[in-house]
Write an enzyme that holds these catalytic residues in place. Structure first.
Site, PDB file in Angstrom:
ATOM      1  N   HIS A 129       0.868  -1.178   0.000  1.00 23.93           N
ATOM      2  CA  HIS A 129       0.000   0.000   0.000  1.00 23.93           C
ATOM      3  C   HIS A 129       0.909   1.234   0.000  1.00 23.93           C
ATOM      4  O   HIS A 129       2.025   1.175   0.522  1.00 23.93           O
ATOM      5  CB  HIS A 129      -0.831  -0.058   1.294  1.00 23.93           C
ATOM      6  CG  HIS A 129      -1.911   0.964   1.411  1.00 23.93           C
ATOM      7  ND1 HIS A 129      -1.660   2.284   1.712  1.00 23.93           N
ATOM      8  CD2 HIS A 129      -3.263   0.852   1.290  1.00 23.93           C
ATOM      9  CE1 HIS A 129      -2.816   2.935   1.777  1.00 23.93           C
ATOM     10  NE2 HIS A 129      -3.804   2.095   1.517  1.00 23.93           N
ATOM     11  N   ASP A 206       2.807  -4.941   8.194  1.00 21.39           N
ATOM     12  CA  ASP A 206       1.588  -4.171   7.987  1.00 21.39           C
ATOM     13  C   ASP A 206       0.418  -5.153   8.071  1.00 21.39           C
ATOM     14  O   ASP A 206       0.165  -5.902   7.130  1.00 21.39           O
ATOM     15  CB  ASP A 206       1.663  -3.484   6.618  1.00 21.39           C
ATOM     16  CG  ASP A 206       0.334  -2.834   6.205  1.00 21.39           C
ATOM     17  OD1 ASP A 206      -0.631  -2.907   6.992  1.00 21.39           O
ATOM     18  OD2 ASP A 206       0.273  -2.274   5.095  1.00 21.39           O
ATOM     19  N   GLN A 209      -4.777  -5.464   7.010  1.00 17.29           N
ATOM     20  CA  GLN A 209      -5.786  -6.337   6.400  1.00 17.29           C
ATOM     21  C   GLN A 209      -5.790  -7.722   7.026  1.00 17.29           C
ATOM     22  O   GLN A 209      -6.394  -8.638   6.471  1.00 17.29           O
ATOM     23  CB  GLN A 209      -5.520  -6.476   4.895  1.00 17.29           C
ATOM     24  CG  GLN A 209      -5.587  -5.184   4.121  1.00 17.29           C
ATOM     25  CD  GLN A 209      -7.003  -4.648   3.976  1.00 17.29           C
ATOM     26  OE1 GLN A 209      -7.976  -5.359   4.238  1.00 17.29           O
ATOM     27  NE2 GLN A 209      -7.120  -3.394   3.604  1.00 17.29           N
ATOM     28  N   LYS A 232     -10.647  -0.943  10.228  1.00 14.88           N
ATOM     29  CA  LYS A 232     -10.741  -2.116   9.354  1.00 14.88           C
ATOM     30  C   LYS A 232     -11.109  -3.379  10.140  1.00 14.88           C
ATOM     31  O   LYS A 232     -11.345  -4.428   9.547  1.00 14.88           O
ATOM     32  CB  LYS A 232      -9.421  -2.332   8.617  1.00 14.88           C
ATOM     33  CG  LYS A 232      -9.150  -1.225   7.598  1.00 14.88           C
ATOM     34  CD  LYS A 232      -8.080  -1.619   6.624  1.00 14.88           C
ATOM     35  CE  LYS A 232      -7.468  -0.454   5.898  1.00 14.88           C
ATOM     36  NZ  LYS A 232      -8.319   0.101   4.839  1.00 14.88           N
ATOM     37  N   CYS A 370      -4.806   2.492  -3.643  1.00 10.35           N
ATOM     38  CA  CYS A 370      -3.563   2.989  -3.034  1.00 10.35           C
ATOM     39  C   CYS A 370      -2.397   2.051  -3.303  1.00 10.35           C
ATOM     40  O   CYS A 370      -1.489   1.904  -2.478  1.00 10.35           O
ATOM     41  CB  CYS A 370      -3.713   3.222  -1.529  1.00 10.35           C
ATOM     42  SG  CYS A 370      -4.843   4.535  -1.111  1.00 10.35           S
TER      43      CYS A 370
END
Lengths: 412, 159
Positions: A129, A206, A209, A232, A370
């Protein structure tokens, strides 16, 4: 490791907890398939934040009055909930931020500026991202370090041989997405973390998600940093988490300075607070932290393995059903994939698809997500992305399928 | 999809499928490049302008149906017009997609531009529709020294 018994999700009772799922859009029932952008919020999260503002709103770590003590206690208890959720060793290793983006920037500026110099290397991947690209680019510009990119194959998987070739004693930071927001690819982060540690690089994961799709135990996984956002994971916007190992966080200078992060200030010198407050300058998002803890409790109430298993069946159903459409091409066909279904149609541009699906009540994301370098890698200007959450149903995927057929009919 | 017909009218679908004046012009006197960084839409506009009149106009690029149809219709309206007349059409177009002209949309006053009346209802798509028009204006007005591409992010569009 013990194997947990997977329980089925009672999706109707789950849906009842999300008031927004009952609304209509353009006179059609809302079919919300934009969960990778942000998830909807259960009543428990909404109510917890409402209760904070109605019943005990006050600033934390300051007043001696009753309300301040109550909000401080709730805020710190939320930190412990998050600690427990990702199995961190101590609550002080949980730093509240605005979200994933701020968490990565914090590490880039605080850890990066202190530790990197000319010709050091930062390793990211082609599927990152923008939030996991740009902060490192800026850090490279400031320090003379070099950004290296792990390539991906046509299925949207990391090419691990290339990763091992790029990894060297020059590598100081490896920053990798756990699950790709555009493709759904689940990356082999344990292998990456272990290999990076073998050359003494620190690793940032990261997990924006992934924390709500996969069980994470940071002590077993062993990343140096792990970051995610509240919104999220069924929680509120404006709150996120930076997990960092205590020793590394303690070695880092503050990212921002001001109130609540100091022990003592004179005009000659300031002594900073210990962890975690050293990194939480100013009044933080107290209601957000409380809401985030509630969202993780919601996930726990269903069981993350059960959620992951249910979402996998949704993804399989969507993949099987929509694959039958000849004009449709799936972007992202990794062997290990999470609940993201990105596609392009020969006959229609993603923005036209997005508008037409919206008219059917179906909310999807269209665009570059993104991840502009990733779109270039697949040679597409943009994709349409349906992403699933625990409250989605097979019937909603049928609506998606039928709506895509209508788009094709209009454009052919 | 009854409401959607407002936006995806047959004229727009037709121009999307069979864009008019599509392709590169080797002997263009004026060219400009337009880009919408949010969705990746990209367009090149080529024009042959002599004595203040637009003798020929073509475009090439990739984008959604709205942007492609808008570019195609734009070329059919602009060809043969003076630069001043083109500016007038540009102003009309921007008004149609941004301001409330529903009275005019119900009459034939707007001519071919009336197909864009539906765009106003979809604020997210206004930039798709106006990219070609902004790029055209840039092409016909620019001097040789001015080669910076047009970006929808620089446009002053109130939506």
């Amino acid at each position: 490791m013990h194997t947990k018994v997977i329980k089925s999700i009672d999706v109707e009772s789950v849906r009842k907890q999300f008031p927004i799922l009952g609304i209509t859009v353009h006179n059609k029932p809302l079919v919300y398939l934009d969960n990778a952008a942000t998830t909807q919020k259960p009543l428990s999260v909404i109510d917890s934040m409402d209760k904070f503002y109605r019943e005990y709103n006050s600033n934390i770590h300051r007043g001696v009055h009753k309300l301040s003590q109550l909000s401080t206690s709730k805020y710190e208890k939320s930190r412990q909930t998050i600690q427990g959720f990702i199995k961190a060793a101590e609550p002080e290793e949980i730093i509240f931020t605005k979200g994933t983006t701020e968490s990565i920037n914090l590490v880039a500026y605080s850890y990066g500026l202190m530790n990197l110099s000319t010709n050091d290397e930062i390793l990211i991947s082609h599927m990152e991202h923008h939030a996991n690209i740009v902060p490192w680019q800026i850090l490279c510009q400031k320090t003379g370090a070099v950004l290296k990119v792990i390539p991906i194959n046509d299925d949207g998987e990391l090419i691990m041989e290339e990763f091992y070739k790029l990894l060297s004693p020059k590598t100081k930071i490896v920053s990798i997405v756990h699950i790709s927001n555009s493709l759904g690819t689940i990356n082999p982060i344990k292998e990456i973390i272990d290999a990076a540690h073998a050359v003494d690089a620190v690793v940032l994961i990261d997990a924006a998600q992934s924390v709500h799709h996969a069980s994470i135990n940071v002590q077993e996984l062993n990343p140096d940093f792990l970051v995610f956002s509240g919104h999220k994971v069924y929680g509120p916007t404006g709150i996120g988490v930076l997990y960092g190992k205590r020793a590394i966080l303690e070695s880092m200078p503050p990212y921002q300075t001001g109130g609540d992060m100091i022990k003592s200030v004179s005009f000659e010198r300031t002594i900073f607070q210990d962890l975690p407050q050293k990194f939480e300058a100013g009044t933080t998002n107290i209601a957000g932290a409380i809401g985030l803890a509630k969202s993780l409790e919601f996930i726990d109430s269903l069981g993350i393995e059960n959620i992951a298993s249910y979402e996998a069946t949704l993804l399989n159903y969507a993949t099987e059903k929509l694959s039958t459409i000849e004009q449709l091409k799936i972007i992202g066909t990794a062997a290990h994939k999470s609940a993201v279904f990105s596609f392009v149609l020969d006959c229609a541009h993603p923005h036209d698809i997005g508008t037409l699906l919206d008219m059917e009540g179906v909310a999807v994301r269209t665009g570059q997500h993104c991840t502009e370098p990733l779109m270039k890698r697949f040679g597409v200007p943009a994709t349409t992305r349906a992403s699933f959450a625990v409250y989605n149903t097979y019937e909603e995927i049928d609506v998606l399928y039928n709506s895509v057929l209508k788009v094709i009919k209009l454009f052919s | 999809m009854s409401e959607i017909n407002e936006l995806y009218q047959q004229v727009i679908l037709d121009h999307n499928k069979n864009p008019r004046n599509f392709g590169v012009m080797d002997d263009a006197t004026n060219t400009a490049e337009g880009h919408n960084p949010l969705c990746g839409d990209q367009i090149d506009v080529y024009a042959k302008v002599e004595n203040g009149k637009i003798l020929e106009i073509k475009f090439k690029g990739a984008g959604c149906a709205i942007s492609k149809a808008s570019a195609s219709i734009m070329t059919t309206l602009i060809v043969g017009k003076t630069v001043a007349e083109a500016k007038g059409l540009f102003d009309d177009f921007i008004n149609i997609v941004t301001a409330d002209l529903s009275d005019k949309c119900d009459t034939l006053e707007l001519g071919k531009l009336a197909v864009f009346c539906g765009v106003r209802e979809y604020p997210a798509r206004v930039k798709c529709a106006s990219l070609a028009w902004h790029t055209m204006m840039k092409a016909i007005q620019k001097s040789e020294l001015d080669n910076a591409p047009v970006s929808t992010e620089d446009m002053e569009i109130t939506i």
